[in-house]
Every structure is written in C-alpha cells, then in structure tokens.
Design a protein around this motif. Structure first.
Motif, short mmCIF file in Angstrom:
data_model
loop_
_atom_site.label_atom_id
_atom_site.label_comp_id
_atom_site.label_asym_id
_atom_site.label_seq_id
_atom_site.Cartn_x
_atom_site.Cartn_y
_atom_site.Cartn_z
N TYR A 233 32.86 37.47 99.41
CA TYR A 233 32.35 38.89 100.16
C TYR A 233 33.64 39.43 100.71
N VAL A 234 34.91 38.74 100.97
CA VAL A 234 36.06 39.55 101.30
C VAL A 234 36.62 40.35 100.03
N PHE A 235 36.40 39.75 98.75
CA PHE A 235 37.09 40.19 97.69
C PHE A 235 35.82 41.75 97.36
N TYR A 236 34.67 41.58 97.72
CA TYR A 236 33.68 42.56 97.46
C TYR A 236 34.13 43.68 98.45
N GLN A 237 34.22 43.40 99.75
CA GLN A 237 34.66 44.48 100.65
C GLN A 237 35.95 45.28 100.32
N ALA A 238 37.03 44.53 99.74
CA ALA A 238 38.16 44.83 99.23
C ALA A 238 37.93 46.34 98.32
N THR A 239 37.05 45.94 97.29
CA THR A 239 36.73 47.13 96.57
C THR A 239 36.48 48.34 96.90
N TYR A 240 35.79 48.30 97.83
CA TYR A 240 35.22 49.54 98.78
C TYR A 240 36.38 50.08 99.51
N LEU A 241 37.00 49.20 100.53
CA LEU A 241 38.05 49.69 101.34
C LEU A 241 39.25 50.25 100.57
N LYS A 242 39.46 49.70 99.49
CA LYS A 242 40.46 50.39 98.71
C LYS A 242 40.19 52.04 98.56
N ARG A 243 39.18 52.34 98.60
CA ARG A 243 38.62 53.74 98.23
C ARG A 243 38.30 54.37 99.56
N GLY A 244 38.56 53.83 100.66
CA GLY A 244 38.32 54.29 102.10
C GLY A 244 36.82 54.43 102.21
N GLN A 245 35.94 53.59 101.65
CA GLN A 245 34.53 53.28 101.84
C GLN A 245 34.15 52.10 102.72
N ARG A 246 32.85 51.92 103.24
CA ARG A 246 32.31 50.91 103.70
C ARG A 246 31.29 50.15 102.53
N PRO A 247 31.38 48.88 102.58
CA PRO A 247 30.58 48.04 101.61
C PRO A 247 29.11 48.58 101.97
N TYR A 248 28.35 48.62 100.63
CA TYR A 248 26.87 48.76 101.06
C TYR A 248 26.12 47.54 101.49
N LEU A 249 26.48 46.52 101.22
CA LEU A 249 25.72 45.15 101.21
C LEU A 249 26.51 44.21 102.25
N THR A 250 25.93 43.38 103.00
CA THR A 250 26.42 42.61 103.95
C THR A 250 26.55 41.16 103.43
N GLN A 251 27.23 40.31 104.16
CA GLN A 251 27.39 38.93 103.61
C GLN A 251 26.06 38.46 103.83
N GLN A 252 25.15 38.86 104.91
CA GLN A 252 23.70 38.22 105.21
C GLN A 252 23.06 38.35 103.96
N PHE A 253 23.24 39.72 103.34
CA PHE A 253 22.31 39.78 101.96
C PHE A 253 22.55 38.82 101.03
N PHE A 254 23.84 38.72 100.69
CA PHE A 254 24.31 37.56 99.71
C PHE A 254 23.79 36.03 100.17
N GLU A 255 24.00 35.80 101.31
CA GLU A 255 23.41 34.41 101.68
C GLU A 255 21.95 34.42 101.57
N GLN A 256 21.29 35.60 102.10
CA GLN A 256 19.70 35.23 101.71
C GLN A 256 19.37 35.35 100.34
N LEU A 257 19.88 36.03 99.42
CA LEU A 257 19.94 35.92 97.93
C LEU A 257 20.00 34.36 97.46
N ARG A 258 20.99 33.83 97.99
CA ARG A 258 21.08 32.53 97.86
C ARG A 258 20.10 31.47 97.90
N GLU A 259 19.69 31.66 99.28
CA GLU A 259 18.54 30.91 99.68
C GLU A 259 17.25 31.07 99.04
N THR A 260 16.73 32.51 98.77
CA THR A 260 15.46 32.80 98.19
C THR A 260 15.57 33.06 97.06
#
Length: 388
Positions: A233-260
C-alpha cells in the motif's frame, strides 16, 4: 410477442450494493469476474472509496419487469471525471464555458477499472427481448428523473456491445494492449515466438534487473500477510503522490478483498537485499489476469517492466490463464508482446446542441483510433506476426 415484451420494463436506482440481496446480485453477475463480484462493490463502499464525499455516489441501476428484479448495472452519480479512463474533461470544460452544468452525470462502470466486461447484468430472457433503442431510451429517461445531464457506459464486453449497438447514439472507441497465452509452457516458450531482436531486448532488460540484486516473491490470497499488504500500500500510494494526487483506494479496501475474495488476489513484491522495494497487485478471474496497481519508492532500471509485465506474464502462464490485461495506456507494451485491443464506450448526452458537437468529435476520434490500431498491429514483435 413474448411475455417480457408485453410487460413494462422500469429502471430504478439504489444507493448501496447492500440494498440489493447478495443472492440476486450473484445470480445476475456470477462469480468469475472479480470486478463484478458483490464483494468487490461492498469493499469499495464500506471502505468509503465510493461515496458521495469522493464524488462516486453509488446509484446502482435495477431493471424490473412486473416488479421482479431482472437485471442490475453498477452505476454512480459523478461530480467529476476522475478514475474513469475514458476522458471527457474537454466536454465538461465546453459546458462550463457556456455556463451550463455538465455534472452530475450517471456513470455505468466499475470504478477505477479500465477493463472490459459485462456492464448490463441482465436475466437472459430480458436480454433476448431488449433492443438498443429501448436501452438508450430507458437510460435517457432515467437521467432525466435523476437530474443528471448525461449517462456514460464504459468498457462493455462483446455481449453488451451487441445490445448497445445503435447508429443513432454516441459510441467511442479506444485502444489498449493485452497479452495472450497461446499455450506457452513458460516465459522462454513465449520469447521464442518473438523476433530475435525483441527477444534479446527483453532478456537484456530482465538481466539488468537481476544484476541490481533484485528478486521477486509472489503471494496469493490469504497468504498475503498484513506486513506485505501494508508495504504494497505504501508503494501504491507513492504512484499517486509522485503526480501530486491522492490514491483512489484505501488500505482497508485491499484488506477486505483479501478476506472476501482471496482466490482472486495476487501480490508480487520486488526485494533488494531482503527488503521490499516495489510491489504490484493483480486480480484473476475466468480466463484473465488483471494487472491493476503498482508502485515503488526509488527508481531502478527496468523495474516497472519486470514487476508489472514480465512477472505478470509468468503468473498468467503459471495460473494457465489465456489473457493478461495489464491496464490502460502503454504503447510500450506493444514491443513486449502485448497486442492492440479495441475498447468501447457509449454515451447519452441530454443537451441537443452539445450532443451534435460531441457526435462529430467521436466520429473524428474513431478514425484516428482505428488508424492507430491498424498501425499498431504491424509493429507486433512476433516472428512473421505469428501472435497477431
């Protein structure tokens, strides 16, 4: 005339996937495509990635025949055009210059996901009796009732294309690049289908990554630990922050996908001196591997190509999947064995004057895209274009 044709078809919207019984959604959407799973939309909403506050106000469409639910379509009332990958910013700017509101608009799509797939999840009997005129008229009526100024249906699959095909409506095409598995036993088997020059170029890129003392590890489903997911998630955030944007997805989203949705989820991490330096997340379903999210903190030669494309190809071969959809854009994929694919979208514009202007634009754009698509096919790296 069939019973369905004699009946009245109505469209309504609901403000959450939870307003639709899970069994009904699953019956109509199935479980093969990860981006159509009930659990995928549930994770988007419970993690607040799609909400009124983010400009993705869930407005999922429900098709009813005689008050019975016979279809659904994932949809959102949007107050901006971010995260869609079919760009209409120029249209919105033109509206603004004339003092008109372009938003809200009704978007029928999977959020943040430029991948083709079913969008109109219809009961087979309803699909067999509907035609393009009815679909477009139903959606035109719906946006009027919702107070929206347009509707946009993005990245439909071939079956939806048949239903949407209507010469009198706005149709856009685009071009992506997908890799196809033609029964390869391994990465070298794939390379052997390329011209000598391209084969050597890819081997050199992979060698240069290895010479930086970078290795790769794959994790699947629930074996993706909290530590690995947090690093990704840190790496994913960096992709957006390098372009001055906020990431669309949260860490909670990925955690929930892992469970469901663990069977669909795969993470590949790059390691240097046993430290994670980059990561990419993939989803799989049906016969397709989807490469979606990637990031790194520092720059390394060819690391992006290796992590996102070559490791993805190896994963697709390992999982015996037929197609690898590595995301939007990327002409650089062409020389690495990814073949051009046309994508589609349909649009309903309420304002008659702007509709006429946009129609002229889409015709000119289509000619340019088709020329690009045909030219791209001639640049494929396969020996005698065997892969075309």
């Amino acid at each position: 005339m069939s019973e369905t044709e004699e009946s009245i078809i109505t469209l309504d919207t609901c403000q959450s996937v939870s307003d639709i019984p899970r069994e009904t959604w699953t019956r109509l959407a199935g479980v093969d495509n990860p981006f159509l799973r009930y659990e995928f939309f549930e994770a988007l909403e419970t993690s607040r990635c799609t909400s009124k506050e983010t400009g993705w106000n869930p407005s999922h469409i429900i098709f009813r025949v005689n008050d019975q639910v016979t279809g659904i379509a994932p949809a959102y009332l949007k107050t901006h055009s971010r995260g869609e990958y079919v760009f209409d910013w120029a249209w919105a700017d033109a509206y603004q210059r004339y003092g008109l509101n372009y938003y809200p608009k009704l978007l029928i799509s999977v959020p943040f996901t430029p991948s083709q797939g079913p969008r109109l999840l219809l009961d087979p009997q309803l699909r067999s009796t509907l035609n393009a005129h009815q679909i477009h008229d139903l959606l035109d009526t719906l946006i009027s009732r919702l107070g929206a100024h347009s509707w946009h249906l993005l990245f439909p699959d071939a079956e939806d294309q048949k239903l949407l095909q209507h010469d009198g409506q706005l149709h856009r095409i685009g071009c992506q690049f997908h890799w196809h598995n033609r029964g390869y036993s391994g990465f070298d088997d794939f390379l052997n289908q390329l011209t000598s020059r391209k084969r050597k170029s890819i081997r050199k890129e992979r060698r240069l990554v290895a010479e930086q003392n970078i290795s790769f590890t794959r994790f699947h489903g629930r074996e993706i630990s909290d530590h690995v997911l947090a690093a990704f998630y840190v790496f994913y955030q960096a992709t957006y922050l390098k372009r001055g944007q906020r990431p669309y997805l949260t860490q909670q989203f990925f955690e929930q996908l892992r469970e469901t949705m663990p069977d669909h989820l795969h993470v590949i991490v790059a390691l240097k001196d046993d430290e994670m330096i980059a990561g990419a997340l993939f989803l799989s379903g049906g016969n397709t591997l989807y490469g979606r999210y990637w990031g790194c903190l520092d720059e390394y030669n060819h690391l992006h190509f290796e992590t996102c494309y070559y490791q993805g190809i190896e994963l697709a071969i390992e999982l015996e999947l037929q197609t690898f959809d590595a995301g939007a854009q990327g002409e650089h994929k062409l020389v690495r064995g990814f073949e051009p694919e046309l994508t589609h979208s349909w649009h309903g514009i309420a304002h008659p004057g702007f509709r006429e202007a946009i129609e002229a634009f889409t015709r000119e754009e289509a000619d340019q895209v088709m020329n690009y698509y045909e030219e791209a096919k001639t640049a494929l790296p396969f020996r005698q274009n065997d892969g075309a």
